[in-house]
Scaffold this active site. Sequence first.
Site, short mmCIF file in Angstrom:
data_model
loop_
_atom_site.label_atom_id
_atom_site.label_comp_id
_atom_site.label_asym_id
_atom_site.label_seq_id
_atom_site.Cartn_x
_atom_site.Cartn_y
_atom_site.Cartn_z
CB THR A 84 -0.99 -0.14 1.32
OG1 THR A 84 -1.82 -1.24 1.17
CG2 THR A 84 -1.78 1.29 1.30
CB SER A 132 2.81 -8.00 1.48
OG SER A 132 1.36 -8.05 2.06
CB THR A 163 -0.18 -3.34 6.45
OG1 THR A 163 -1.34 -3.46 5.61
CG2 THR A 163 0.61 -2.26 6.49
CG ASP A 164 -3.07 -7.26 3.14
OD1 ASP A 164 -3.58 -6.63 4.26
OD2 ASP A 164 -3.49 -7.61 2.14
#
Length: 306
Positions: A84, A132, A163-164
Amino acid sequence: MPKRSFSRLGAVLLPVVSAAVTAALVVSALGQPSAAPAPESDSTSVKVDGVETLTNIESVAYTQALASAKAKKPKVTVIGTGGTISGVATSRSSFQNYRSGQIAIGDMVGYLQPEIGAVADVSTVQFGNKGSGGYTIPEFHALTLAVEKALKSSDGVVVTTGTDTMEEFAYWLDLSVRSQKPVVLTGAMRPWAAVSPDGPKVIGADGPANLYNAIVLAASQATYCYGAVLMLGDEFHAARDVTKTSSYRMDTFQTREFGVLGWIDGSNIKVGRAPARIQECDDKSKWYTPFNLNKLGPEALPGSRW
């Protein structure tokens, strides 16, 4: 969806990463017992070049690392993998409608100049540029080698990612990177730009501040011997303890049982606690984890054919 839900990540990536680490332990046969928690002691406040520690870290190597950051301008390598933070939204006010992995890491670091140049000499490596969740176990393996290569000439490394699976990236690097120098992972909950990679910044974009603070943290040496840490929203967490709690909230990363490691406030870094690994900082043979990917190829890891 929440980080701990039965999502594709929970059903696919987490078991694969866990199996890979387990297989590596069996193959390497170099297991070490986990370090015991640090004994409680009186809080001692020490400032070294903007770093304030509220925990008693009795390590010669750690003290020397802090001093080196004060003696010369540190070198930091930023390795971009996408996510992101490198995303482009459909409009300046669109926080969720965007395409990740659209902006080169060199351009993002360039946006932070000249301010970041006063902190460190920063170089960049574009390892990848995608979500990711799209990274395979062989790519995880290659990322470790890329981080270790960068640390041969740099004082610290920052890895940007989505961030996942950021906590999985961080934990993987914590287990597999054998340098004691700082490794800081960062990203964003909102995309960087709108409409095009060189378009206006998204309103409230957290990427620029997170990237700036991650470089500041790596340059400071405040997390020397900490292993990999995750930095978002002015806080940094231990890779082994942190978890993502929300797909939308800016303070999504939390360490429920132990709390954050510390905070970044402008040029000031406050270290509230240290992970157990710091106790072995002066003895690398004990500080190392048993996973040496220079000796274990990706073909030996489960999921390597994905």
